[in-house]
Design an enzyme around this catalytic site. Structure first.
Site, PDB file in Angstrom:
ATOM      1  CB  SER A  12      -0.897   0.023   1.243  1.00 44.99           C
ATOM      2  OG  SER A  12      -0.133   0.279   2.408  1.00 44.99           O
ATOM      3  CE  LYS A  80      -3.069   2.093  13.333  1.00 47.32           C
ATOM      4  NZ  LYS A  80      -3.922   1.190  12.583  1.00 47.32           N
ATOM      5  CG  ASP A  81      -1.475  -2.744  11.341  1.00 51.17           C
ATOM      6  OD1 ASP A  81      -2.513  -2.415  11.942  1.00 51.17           O
ATOM      7  OD2 ASP A  81      -1.106  -2.222  10.279  1.00 51.17           O
ATOM      8  CB  THR A 123     -14.092   3.018  12.064  1.00 51.52           C
ATOM      9  OG1 THR A 123     -12.827   2.482  12.511  1.00 51.52           O
ATOM     10  CG2 THR A 123     -15.151   2.622  13.075  1.00 51.52           C
ATOM     11  CB  SER A 125     -10.683   0.424  14.480  1.00 47.83           C
ATOM     12  OG  SER A 125     -10.465   0.512  15.862  1.00 47.83           O
ATOM     13  CG  LEU A 126     -13.845  -4.808  16.967  1.00 50.35           C
ATOM     14  CD1 LEU A 126     -13.537  -6.065  17.753  1.00 50.35           C
ATOM     15  CD2 LEU A 126     -15.338  -4.707  16.699  1.00 50.35           C
ATOM     16  NE  ARG A 127      -7.854   2.076  18.800  1.00 48.39           N
ATOM     17  CZ  ARG A 127      -7.929   3.295  18.264  1.00 48.39           C
ATOM     18  NH1 ARG A 127      -8.351   4.317  18.996  1.00 48.39           N
ATOM     19  NH2 ARG A 127      -7.598   3.504  17.008  1.00 48.39           N
ATOM     20  NE  ARG A 128      -8.975   4.576  14.390  1.00 50.42           N
ATOM     21  CZ  ARG A 128      -8.135   4.284  13.409  1.00 50.42           C
ATOM     22  NH1 ARG A 128      -8.549   3.567  12.375  1.00 50.42           N
ATOM     23  NH2 ARG A 128      -6.884   4.701  13.448  1.00 50.42           N
ATOM     24  CE  LYS A 129     -19.966  -1.430  15.812  1.00 50.20           C
ATOM     25  NZ  LYS A 129     -20.261  -2.758  15.207  1.00 50.20           N
ATOM     26  NE  ARG A 145     -10.344  -4.733   6.686  1.00 50.05           N
ATOM     27  CZ  ARG A 145     -10.099  -5.950   6.224  1.00 50.05           C
ATOM     28  NH1 ARG A 145     -11.030  -6.871   6.302  1.00 50.05           N
ATOM     29  NH2 ARG A 145      -8.924  -6.246   5.681  1.00 50.05           N
ATOM     30  N   GLY A 146      -9.814  -1.719   3.840  1.00 49.52           N
ATOM     31  CA  GLY A 146      -8.989  -1.310   2.709  1.00 49.52           C
ATOM     32  C   GLY A 146      -7.858  -0.408   3.159  1.00 49.52           C
ATOM     33  CB  VAL A 148      -4.848   5.413   3.827  1.00 52.43           C
ATOM     34  CG1 VAL A 148      -5.255   6.876   3.883  1.00 52.43           C
ATOM     35  CG2 VAL A 148      -4.325   4.968   5.194  1.00 52.43           C
ATOM     36  NE  ARG A 151      -8.527   2.302   5.853  1.00 46.97           N
ATOM     37  CZ  ARG A 151      -7.786   2.786   6.850  1.00 46.97           C
ATOM     38  NH1 ARG A 151      -8.358   3.303   7.916  1.00 46.97           N
ATOM     39  NH2 ARG A 151      -6.479   2.744   6.794  1.00 46.97           N
ATOM     40  CB  CYS A 236      -7.376  -6.622  15.531  1.00 44.32           C
ATOM     41  SG  CYS A 236      -7.595  -8.285  14.902  1.00 44.32           S
TER      42      CYS A 236
END
Length: 308
Positions: A12, A80-81, A123, A125-129, A145-146, A148, A151, A236
């Site tokens: 990417s 973070k990944d 989003t 991300s579960l955290r952001r959600k 998903r995807g 940057v 998205r 994640c």
């Protein structure tokens, strides 16, 4: 310096920016390098939310295999990944100086935030959600998903009011909109904004080269955050945020875990002298678990297992 250091990376734009940054720093030190781009499973399967795929290290596994097979010498990741437990034979060799840790909202007009009207935010991300729903319970959050660029395009194509991104990612590839809103109330993912380089444990030449790129303050902060995550047994698949900041020889830590729907929240704030901060992440997580986090984490595991 006869050896050419082969730098593995996702293909990417953001991942290539990160790998090129490492390449330029190594070449400035006199090392010869070559980029080896590859596509991860996380980049190939875009029709399911990450947590439904049930694969730890979905963005890193392909590069781990290439590293262990000897096809590359190092792999560059968004830290973070990366799973908190690295595969056997692979070690952390450098953490580069951290960029901004904030999440941001890219939007099509922010009036909906002020008048409490229903809205749809995207989003992956579960955290952001969870954090968004905790603050805006009448909003709907859809999966996104995807990479940057993909998205951002999906945000334009859909009738969503906004989407959440990491500020560092959009800044690095110069796609940060001027009117994006910094979400300073949202606790970032552990190690957000940091880049990690890993190598084979037995590769002394490469380890010595990369050691020169390591930023010790970022390494300390991200280690604390990832210890918090590891002790909570997150990844994640759980809405966990953590941020450790170093100032005047002190470490200020903030950690949080949410239920998947954002309704439950357990948070902790701690500070320690830098010299005493080694176990700060683990101790903070253990305190969260004692405050009901163990029950919450079990509920999350149960909900995730029904999805799989």
């Amino acid at each position: 310096m006869s050896k050419i250091i082969r730098i593995g990376t996702r293909d990417s734009e953001l991942a290539l920016w990160q790998a090129t940054t490492v390449q330029q720093k190594l070449e400035a030190l006199g090392y010869d390098t070559i980029l080896v781009p590859t596509k991860s499973l996380g980049d190939q399967v875009l029709d399911k939310p990450l947590y439904e795929l049930g694969v730890t290290g979905i963005f890193t596994k392909t590069l781990d295999v290439a590293l262990l097979k000897g096809d590359i010498d190092i792999a560059v990741h968004s830290m973070k990944d990366v799973p908190t437990k690295l595969p056997k034979g692979i070690v952390q060799v450098a953490v580069l100086e951290r960029a901004m840790t904030y999440d941001i909202l890219v939007h099509k007009g922010s009036n909906f935030l002020e008048n409490d009207q229903p809205a749809t935010i995207a989003t992956g991300s579960l955290r952001r959600k969870a954090q968004w729903l905790n603050k805006y319970p009448n909003h709907k959050v859809v999966d996104l998903r995807g990479n940057v660029n993909t998205r951002l395009l999906k945000l334009i194509e859909n009738d969503w009011q906004g989407a959440i991104f990491a500020q560092a990612g959009l800044e690095r590839i110069k796609l940060l909109p001027k009117d994006a809103i910094q979400l300073d109330w949202m606790i970032p993912a552990p190690a957000q904004g940091a880049m990690l380089v890993v190598a084979k444990e037995e590769d002394d030449f490469t380890k010595e080269a990369l050691d020169k790129l390591n930023h010790s303050e970022t390494e300390i902060s991200t280690t604390i955050e990832r210890e918090f995550l590891r002790t909570l047994e997150g990844g994640c698949t759980a809405p966990i945020g953590a941020l450790a900041q170093i100032k005047d020889h002190m470490v200020y830590f903030e950690g949080v875990v949410f239920s998947l729907d954002g309704k439950q929240k357990i948070e902790i704030k701690k500070e320690a002298k830098l010299s005493d901060a080694k176990n700060l992440g683990k101790a903070s997580a253990q305190e969260v678990l004692q405050k009901g986090g163990d029950k919450l984490m079990q509920e999350i595991r149960n909900e995730n297992s029904t999805v799989h």
